[in-house]
Design a protein around this motif. Sequence first.
Motif, mmCIF file in Angstrom:
data_model
loop_
_atom_site.group_PDB
_atom_site.id
_atom_site.type_symbol
_atom_site.label_atom_id
_atom_site.label_comp_id
_atom_site.label_asym_id
_atom_site.label_seq_id
_atom_site.Cartn_x
_atom_site.Cartn_y
_atom_site.Cartn_z
ATOM 1 N N ARG A 80 30.663 -49.551 15.739
ATOM 2 C CA ARG A 80 31.247 -49.872 17.045
ATOM 3 C C ARG A 80 30.631 -49.063 18.179
ATOM 4 N NH1 ARG A 80 37.163 -47.272 15.933
ATOM 5 N NH2 ARG A 80 36.866 -48.492 14.043
ATOM 6 N N HIS A 81 29.809 -48.073 17.866
ATOM 7 C CA HIS A 81 29.115 -47.296 18.884
ATOM 8 C C HIS A 81 27.607 -47.553 18.854
ATOM 9 C CE1 HIS A 81 32.885 -44.832 18.480
ATOM 10 N NE2 HIS A 81 32.796 -44.963 19.787
ATOM 11 N N SER A 82 27.207 -48.652 18.233
ATOM 12 C CA SER A 82 25.781 -48.973 18.164
ATOM 13 C C SER A 82 25.273 -49.542 19.476
ATOM 14 C CB SER A 82 25.524 -49.972 17.023
ATOM 15 O OG SER A 82 26.276 -51.169 17.214
ATOM 16 N N ASN A 83 26.184 -49.912 20.373
ATOM 17 C CA ASN A 83 25.829 -50.434 21.687
ATOM 18 C C ASN A 83 26.820 -49.872 22.699
ATOM 19 O OD1 ASN A 83 26.156 -52.639 23.960
ATOM 20 N ND2 ASN A 83 24.178 -53.070 23.010
ATOM 21 N N ALA A 84 26.401 -49.778 23.952
ATOM 22 C CA ALA A 84 27.301 -49.248 24.984
ATOM 23 C C ALA A 84 28.570 -50.069 25.105
ATOM 24 C CB ALA A 84 26.574 -49.206 26.331
ATOM 25 N N TRP A 85 28.489 -51.360 24.761
ATOM 26 C CA TRP A 85 29.652 -52.240 24.859
ATOM 27 C C TRP A 85 30.380 -52.424 23.540
ATOM 28 C CZ3 TRP A 85 31.847 -54.214 29.232
ATOM 29 C CH2 TRP A 85 31.131 -54.037 30.406
ATOM 30 N N GLY A 86 29.839 -51.894 22.465
ATOM 31 C CA GLY A 86 30.504 -52.059 21.172
ATOM 32 C C GLY A 86 29.500 -52.211 20.050
ATOM 33 N N VAL A 87 29.605 -53.300 19.312
ATOM 34 C CA VAL A 87 28.812 -53.532 18.118
ATOM 35 C C VAL A 87 27.602 -54.395 18.453
ATOM 36 C CG1 VAL A 87 28.825 -54.435 15.756
ATOM 37 C CG2 VAL A 87 30.909 -53.416 16.723
ATOM 38 N N ASN A 88 26.421 -53.918 18.128
ATOM 39 C CA ASN A 88 25.212 -54.678 18.404
ATOM 40 C C ASN A 88 25.206 -56.016 17.671
ATOM 41 O OD1 ASN A 88 23.223 -53.843 20.282
ATOM 42 N ND2 ASN A 88 22.746 -52.050 19.022
ATOM 43 N N ASP A 89 24.474 -56.990 18.246
ATOM 44 C CA ASP A 89 24.442 -58.339 17.675
ATOM 45 C C ASP A 89 23.857 -58.349 16.266
ATOM 46 O OD1 ASP A 89 25.490 -59.191 20.044
ATOM 47 O OD2 ASP A 89 23.607 -59.959 20.860
ATOM 48 N N VAL A 108 35.814 -71.477 14.804
ATOM 49 C CA VAL A 108 35.532 -70.066 15.037
ATOM 50 C C VAL A 108 34.674 -69.931 16.290
ATOM 51 C CG1 VAL A 108 34.427 -67.979 14.144
ATOM 52 C CG2 VAL A 108 35.720 -69.476 12.594
ATOM 53 N N THR A 109 35.035 -68.998 17.135
ATOM 54 C CA THR A 109 34.272 -68.714 18.351
ATOM 55 C C THR A 109 33.710 -67.301 18.260
ATOM 56 O OG1 THR A 109 35.715 -70.149 19.661
ATOM 57 C CG2 THR A 109 34.353 -68.582 20.871
ATOM 58 N N PHE A 110 32.450 -67.158 18.609
ATOM 59 C CA PHE A 110 31.781 -65.863 18.569
ATOM 60 C C PHE A 110 31.199 -65.552 19.941
ATOM 61 C CE2 PHE A 110 27.758 -63.489 18.101
ATOM 62 C CZ PHE A 110 28.212 -62.330 17.476
ATOM 63 N N LEU A 111 31.436 -64.324 20.418
ATOM 64 C CA LEU A 111 30.875 -63.859 21.688
ATOM 65 C C LEU A 111 29.948 -62.694 21.417
ATOM 66 C CD1 LEU A 111 30.801 -63.804 24.829
ATOM 67 C CD2 LEU A 111 32.808 -62.302 24.748
ATOM 68 N N SER A 112 28.677 -62.823 21.806
ATOM 69 C CA SER A 112 27.720 -61.736 21.609
ATOM 70 C C SER A 112 27.834 -60.730 22.744
ATOM 71 C CB SER A 112 26.290 -62.293 21.526
ATOM 72 O OG SER A 112 25.853 -62.741 22.797
ATOM 73 N N LEU A 113 27.109 -59.591 22.644
ATOM 74 C CA LEU A 113 27.213 -58.595 23.717
ATOM 75 C C LEU A 113 25.949 -57.792 24.000
ATOM 76 C CD1 LEU A 113 27.387 -55.683 22.148
ATOM 77 C CD2 LEU A 113 29.814 -56.152 22.022
ATOM 78 N N SER A 114 24.933 -57.863 23.126
ATOM 79 C CA SER A 114 23.782 -56.964 23.288
ATOM 80 C C SER A 114 22.941 -57.270 24.527
ATOM 81 C CB SER A 114 22.894 -57.008 22.046
ATOM 82 O OG SER A 114 23.560 -56.429 20.942
#
Length: 618
Positions: free
Chosen positions: A400-409, A432-438
């Motif tokens: 959960r700390h692999s990215n500034a916003w949370g979990v890397n894609d 199912v819905t998935f939202l990416s963040l990287s």
Amino acid sequence: MKKPLILETRLGILLWHYFAMVLVFMVEKPLFMLYAESKSSGYGVSDVFQVVGHGLPIDFSVAAYLLLLPVVLAVISVIADRFPFKKIMQIYDIAVAVLLSFIFAGDAALYPFWGYKLDAGIFFYLKTPGEAFASVSVWMVLLGLISVMLLAWLIYRLLVISLTPMDRMLPRENRKLLASVSYLVLLGPLFIVMRGGFKESTMNVGHAYYSKDQFLNHSAVNPAFSLLSSLSKTDDFSLMYDYLPEEQRSQLADGLFQVPDSACVGLLSTSRPNVLLLILEGFGADFIGELGGMQGVAPNMERLMESGVSFTSCYAGSYRTDRGLVCVINGHPGLPKTSIMKIPAKSASLPSMAGQMADAGYTTQFVYGGDINFTNMKSWLYGAGYETVVSDVDFSASERHSNAWGVNDGIAFPRLFEELQQRESDGAPWFVTFLSLSSHEPFEVPYNGFEEMQPNAFAYTDSCLGAFVDTLRNSPIWDNLLLVVTADHGFRYPAQGNAQAPHVHHIPFIMAGGAVSYGPCRFDMPINQADIAATVLSQMNLGHSGFLFSRNVLSGAYTNQFAFYTFNNGFCYIDGTGASLFDADAGLCVEEDPDPDGHRTDIGKAILQTLHDDLERR
């Protein structure tokens, strides 16, 4: 030597404070231009002078607002004996200096990311400071705090220069009445300046607009005024964009979104596929070569477009994730100043894809590697009909700390596949819905495909998408799968031109998977992000009549083809004749294709007015 009288001294202090604050606002503008658009070129000294000059009316107004309390204090000081005027003014000057320094620094720091002036939306993001500052490094935060302290000290020193004569004042004698009356008379001109003169229209940010270059307009706007004026907006949504008489609004807008399911193009081999909706963070057309963007960043996205059904002229409804999710899931177009996700009383009344799927017997789940509480997302998700939610807390501490916003894609996509396998084993149909963040600031990802951080982050997300889709294709999940891929909003790259131009809001919309038996093919007509809901549901023979602003664009009745999106206090309307980009602050189109009679702009105004009328009724 004769010492200054109380009236003369107080008046001098007030006048100095007024003009000192105006001077502060004038100096802030070139500093804002230097920082916020440091990578741009072509702005000269004449542009700086024009920015400062056109911004003066609002600067005068804000300075007048800030002088109200000192005038009241001056009146009290000549009436009440031993009133500590100097000490209170020092405290007031400190408060003003700190407030303005935070506003100036925040406005300049956020503008490159937001593309518009600081407004009241900042307070909602500050409720979750961890996520609000996730886009910036620790060094940037420290540099920002140092800048704020330096600005505050400079502003304070400038303001307190006038307080020195207070040590040499004479007793008030018999001048209390004259002084009080004089200061009260001073309130009249102050209110006139605050209002913006005697014209029918009161002071607003549009007073500073003068150029087709939005950055110059934004540079001219006083950030304190932009912030405070947004706080005072009415809660009556029906009054927010009340452009047209009801008869004209009805004539232009009624029926625009009503598209019956007739002669519909059928894409699926089954009416009950499992549905996976991938919403990719900021993945706009500027990074997709097949959509006219940068080559080589998204080969896997392009591969999916070539093998599936692709809609090549889809436009995001808004400019933020919280608005984009509502567009996709609720089928509701974005609004310029309002995030429906943040208003549970309103969002609860909207239909949703998840709700319709659940009613049809589907299990529903949302998977996201970030903080699900950000921008009221968790409340909205459950209200929209999602039964289970996977977020950052469901990953390990290191993940959960692999990215500034949370979990890397690269970690979140494999976890998504595990969730799909579990759904398959349960036996019930699933949505199912998935939202990416990287692919989000600060763009720090474990990938080295491009030297520049932005395209490198998007290329990383694309590589994760490609690996995930390949895994799906080689699993039994693919055979009965409807895969829908889109973005929550677009992204401007490179950072040139108008930040709200159509290409910035251009996003992908792809339907693929083993359940798709039609194509591969492309549809090029202009459509809205909000149309995804009705289009997907109609393919599954599920009702979508409650989605008042979502259209089945595969219907043979979709003949009035247009796209509509909003940005911070403006909108764009696109049809076969061109595009009109309307800025509500300036009250005019800042970019448009030939539209001699203003018909496109009128339709856009009617749509925006209709959306707010509908929201007020909910």
